[in-house]
Design a protein around this motif. Structure first.
Motif, PDB file in Angstrom:
ATOM      1  N   UNK A 199      53.658  16.377  11.252  1.00 27.03           N
ATOM      2  CA  UNK A 199      52.078  16.701  11.139  1.00 27.03           C
ATOM      3  C   UNK A 199      51.459  16.260  12.369  1.00 27.03           C
ATOM      4  N   UNK A 200      51.799  15.566  13.009  1.00 26.60           N
ATOM      5  CA  UNK A 200      51.109  15.278  14.271  1.00 26.60           C
ATOM      6  C   UNK A 200      51.182  16.383  15.208  1.00 26.60           C
ATOM      7  N   UNK A 259      40.075  16.504  12.097  1.00 27.57           N
ATOM      8  CA  UNK A 259      41.413  16.659  12.747  1.00 27.57           C
ATOM      9  C   UNK A 259      41.776  15.311  13.276  1.00 27.57           C
ATOM     10  N   UNK A 260      41.055  14.466  12.934  1.00 28.35           N
ATOM     11  CA  UNK A 260      41.383  13.038  13.259  1.00 28.35           C
ATOM     12  C   UNK A 260      40.878  12.507  14.710  1.00 28.35           C
ATOM     13  N   UNK A 303      45.916  18.023   8.833  1.00 25.96           N
ATOM     14  CA  UNK A 303      47.155  17.690   9.251  1.00 25.96           C
ATOM     15  C   UNK A 303      47.253  16.056   9.642  1.00 25.96           C
ATOM     16  N   UNK A 304      46.172  15.945  10.239  1.00 32.46           N
ATOM     17  CA  UNK A 304      45.954  14.399  10.547  1.00 32.46           C
ATOM     18  C   UNK A 304      46.187  13.528   9.730  1.00 32.46           C
ATOM     19  N   UNK A 308      49.524  18.432   0.077  1.00 33.60           N
ATOM     20  CA  UNK A 308      47.945  19.058  -0.235  1.00 33.60           C
ATOM     21  C   UNK A 308      46.937  19.160   0.899  1.00 33.60           C
ATOM     22  N   UNK A 309      47.286  18.037   1.625  1.00 39.47           N
ATOM     23  CA  UNK A 309      46.291  17.903   3.124  1.00 39.47           C
ATOM     24  C   UNK A 309      46.792  18.911   3.985  1.00 39.47           C
TER      25      UNK A 309
END
Length: 198
Positions: free
Chosen positions: A129-130, A62-63, A100-101, A93-94
């Motif tokens: 997305x963030x 998740x970044x 999402x990150x 795709x992500x």
């Protein structure tokens, strides 16, 4: 020029800019000074070969930054030139994979390289997305802040949505009270595109 909303050039990554304690931008809340004081001041930054600030720490799926030397999730390469269609396909795709990150990184690359008239669109999609990243991390306040910002940024594109983007669907969903609690992948979250590229 604000670090959070620059006009071209280097872009800010909102994942680290939203305070998990209050949901406001770190630059606008008092928590950032508390964190810096606990850390003994602002630490040095990782830089790439050209001297640009780059975070070299490994990250989880998740970044979230991990300790140096940890095994992190694979990152999206930075600076990739993508067509609008390819950027939307990779980002979707992500998102479908619950990353999402990483989708934000793809959308941010397109924001940096898109023609000037498209940059606000890609910035809003990166914010979307963030917002989903914050939701997945359990930071509902941060998610609400970024999802609302994305909805506002997409507003000028609603009448004539470019590239088949579901602007109206994303905007409607992003301002729903339950949106900041949804984790991707979810059938409840609208896809980036309503159909094939137009």
């Amino acid at each position: 020029m604000s670090e959070v909303e620059p006009e071209g050039g280097e872009t800010a990554c909102w994942v680290g800019e939203v305070c998990p304690e209050c949901g406001r931008l770190r630059a606008e809340c008092g928590h950032v000074e508390e964190v810096r004081a606990r850390a003994g001041g602002r630490p040095g930054r990782d830089r790439d070969a050209a001297g640009r600030a780059r975070n070299g720490r490994p990250r989880d799926g998740l970044g979230r930054p991990l300790a140096y030397g940890s095994q992190g999730a694979p990152r999206q390469p930075e600076g990739v030139l993508r067509s609008a269609g390819r950027a939307l396909e990779e980002a979707q795709q992500l998102l479908d994979a619950g990353r999402p990150f990483h989708a934000h990184e793809v959308l941010e690359d397109r924001w940096k390289t898109a023609p000037e008239e498209e940059r606000a669109l890609w910035r809003a999609l990166a914010q979307y997305a963030v917002g989903l990243t914050h939701a997945a991390r359990g930071n509902r306040k941060g998610a609400a802040t970024l999802l609302a910002r994305a909805a506002e940024g997409l507003a000028p594109f609603e009448a004539e949505p470019p590239f088949g983007i579901d602007v109206a669907g994303i905007r409607r969903w992003a301002v729903r009270p339950e949106a900041p609690a949804v984790t991707v992948p979810s059938a409840d979250v609208p896809a980036l595109r309503a159909g094939p590229e137009g």
